[in-house]
Design an enzyme around this catalytic site. Structure first.
Site, mmCIF file in Angstrom:
data_model
loop_
_atom_site.group_PDB
_atom_site.id
_atom_site.type_symbol
_atom_site.label_atom_id
_atom_site.label_comp_id
_atom_site.label_asym_id
_atom_site.label_seq_id
_atom_site.Cartn_x
_atom_site.Cartn_y
_atom_site.Cartn_z
ATOM 1 C CB SER A 101 -4.935 -2.790 3.581
ATOM 2 O OG SER A 101 -4.834 -3.332 4.884
ATOM 3 C CE LYS A 123 -4.390 -5.484 1.136
ATOM 4 N NZ LYS A 123 -4.779 -6.874 1.344
ATOM 5 C CG HIS A 156 -0.427 -4.590 4.194
ATOM 6 N ND1 HIS A 156 -1.501 -5.449 4.387
ATOM 7 C CD2 HIS A 156 -0.651 -3.532 5.003
ATOM 8 C CE1 HIS A 156 -2.323 -4.924 5.279
ATOM 9 N NE2 HIS A 156 -1.832 -3.761 5.673
ATOM 10 C CG ASN A 157 -2.517 -8.987 2.961
ATOM 11 O OD1 ASN A 157 -2.565 -7.775 3.114
ATOM 12 N ND2 ASN A 157 -3.518 -9.677 2.464
ATOM 13 C CD GLU A 208 -3.544 -8.455 7.920
ATOM 14 O OE1 GLU A 208 -4.418 -9.346 7.938
ATOM 15 O OE2 GLU A 208 -3.563 -7.494 7.135
#
Length: 488
Positions: free
Chosen positions: A135, A189, A192-193, A196
């Site tokens: 990232s 991840k 995380h996205n 986001e």
């Protein structure tokens, strides 16, 4: 094209010379590693070697066999290619040239299930697989990304020196550590996205409230975001929002006002929401952030609807400075909810999939290099360092106090948005989640009675032990046979 006198010269090889791949290679070169590169379109290799890589120790190759032979044992090959079948195709091409103990690293935005599968399939062939979240975009890749590796743990010691050298560093610590086995790296991840997506939508709602609800100018809003970036909301996304709102177009007007209001997405937020539904986790804020993008994409339909559906006629006539502070509180409190929900999902996934996730360590990995990096994350790390078994971030003393202080402004901002007809789906869903989470009693008792009435799905009683199920013949005609029960 570089000549390789010693065929085993490179520390690591990278396949895929798009922007992220090129920048990771240059980052590795800067840190003293010799990198071999290959791209399916070989002209890209030449362009890279004669352009950004000129004068470096980077080695370029036109065929996979020579590329692999240039790597020191155990060979480490990192794929930076489009997720999905392309990754599998390259793995299939690479395996014949690899030996037992060699390592394939997938650094794309792959679905964690694919990394699960690849870890096990390659293990049977003696090949070690790493699925790593990367990232930070092109800037992060070039100067220090957040890296989230998972897969076959036996590979970690061989890639750790490279990954921790090229990663972002905060307070002397690399924003990269081992996440967990199989698909854990790509799973983290993915979450995380998803977070986001939530962070971006929250910021957009704050912007919309100020622009449409309060009638503030673009320059006024830009100054608000500049001020916010010096406080508790200090983060990369607030910082770039400040910068975006300062850019003027050729006509002297704000560029942001000339950008069409239709959002794109690549699917990782959707994956997060789908997985939350599979595991029964109320990931409401991220779900609303995904749906907000979907609604924005229906631009033509919204334009038609705007001409016929009634609008709110009122305007805000209160204290704007006070309301801006309330919007800040709503943004901050909703951000806490988003992370709390994300961590709920990771905790459940760890239990279901057999991962041992270091939740404080994940916060550290996200503190630098990545898109959601912020000072806020240090508080999450502190919470899990203090209590590794913390059930929910909302139960940590720091976050209890933060929510308590922000709550009046949060409610005021959401209420004002509703009154003015400004859509704030993530602000309001976060507040609804909070009110539900803090409720000792919810109306699910009525819901269970409804289910039992029309489908004989049974219910539990408050005056009986958990796990005992009962059915009522509500109409006197349904009989006493009940359906089987299940949990989500």
């Amino acid at each position: 094209m570089s000549e390789v006198d010693n065929p085993a010269k490179a520390d690591i090889g990278l396949v895929g010379l798009a922007v992220m791949g090129q920048n990771l290679v240059l980052n590795m070169n800067d840190k003293g590693f010799t990198v071999a590169v290959y791209n399916r379109t070989t002209s890209k290799v030449d362009e890279f070697m004669q352009g950004p890589a000129k004068g470096t120790n980077i080695l370029g190759f036109h065929d996979l066999k020579s590329f692999v032979e240039s790597l020191k044992a155990p060979r480490r090959v990192m794929l930076m290619v489009k997720a999905g079948p392309v990754v599998d195709a390259f793995i299939e091409q690479l395996v014949p040239y690899l030996d037992t103990g060699d390592i394939i690293i997938d650094g794309g935005n792959s679905l964690y299930n694919d990394s699960d599968r690849r870890t096990h399939e390659l293990h049977k062939k003696g090949i070690l697989f790493i699925g790593s979240g990367v990232s930070g975009g092109e800037e992060g890749a070039r100067h220090g990304p957040s890296l989230m590796p998972g897969g076959n743990h036996a590979a970690w010691p061989h890639i750790k020196p490279i990954f921790q050298a090229i990663a972002a560093h905060v307070d002397g610590e690399a924003c990269c550590d081992w996440v967990g086995n199989d698909g854990a790296g790509h799973y983290v991840k993915m979450v995380h996205n998803g977070i986001e997506y939530g962070d971006m939508q929250l910021i957009c709602e704050a912007y919309q409230m100020m622009r449409e609800g309060l009638g503030m100018s673009g320059d006024e809003i830009q100054q608000v975001f500049a001020d916010w970036n010096d406080g508790v909301l200090d983060s990369y996304l607030i910082e770039i929002t400040r910068d975006i709102l300062a850019v003027k177009d050729d006509d002297g007007e704000l560029l942001i006002d000339h950008i069409l209001d239709t959002a794109g997405q690549k699917g990782t937020g959707k994956w997060t929401g789908m997985n939350a539904l599979d595991l029964g986790i109320p990931l409401t804020l991220i779900g609303e952030a995904v749906f907000a993008r979907c609604l924005s994409a229906r631009k033509d339909e919204r334009v038609r609807a705007a001409k016929v559906l009634p609008q709110i006629a009122g305007t805000f006539d209160g204290d704007k400075a006070e309301m801006v502070n309330a919007i800040r509180d709503a943004l901050y409190a909703s951000k806490i909810i988003s992370y709390a929900q994300g961590y709920m999902l990771m905790r459940e996934a760890a239990e279901i999939y057999g991962w041992e996730l270091n939740y404080g360590g994940i916060a550290l990995m996200w503190r630098g290099g990545c898109i959601i990096r912020s000072q806020f994350l240090s508080k999450i790390r502190d919470a899990f360092d203090l209590n590794p078994e913390l059930e929910n971030l909302l139960l940590d003393d720091f976050f209890i106090e933060a929510i308590t202080e922000a709550l009046p402004g949060w409610r005021k901002a959401v209420g004002t948005a509703v009154a003015l007809g400004v859509p704030v789906p993530t602000f309001s869903s976060a507040l609804s989640f909070y009110d539900g989470y803090r409720s000792e009693r919810l109306p699910a008792n009525l819901l269970q009675a409804q289910r039992d009435y029309f489908g004989a799905h049974t219910y539990e009683r408050t005056d009986k032990p958990r796990g005992e199920f009962f059915h009522t013949n509500w109409t006197g005609r349904g009989g006493n046979v009940s359906a089987s029960t299940y949990d989500v």
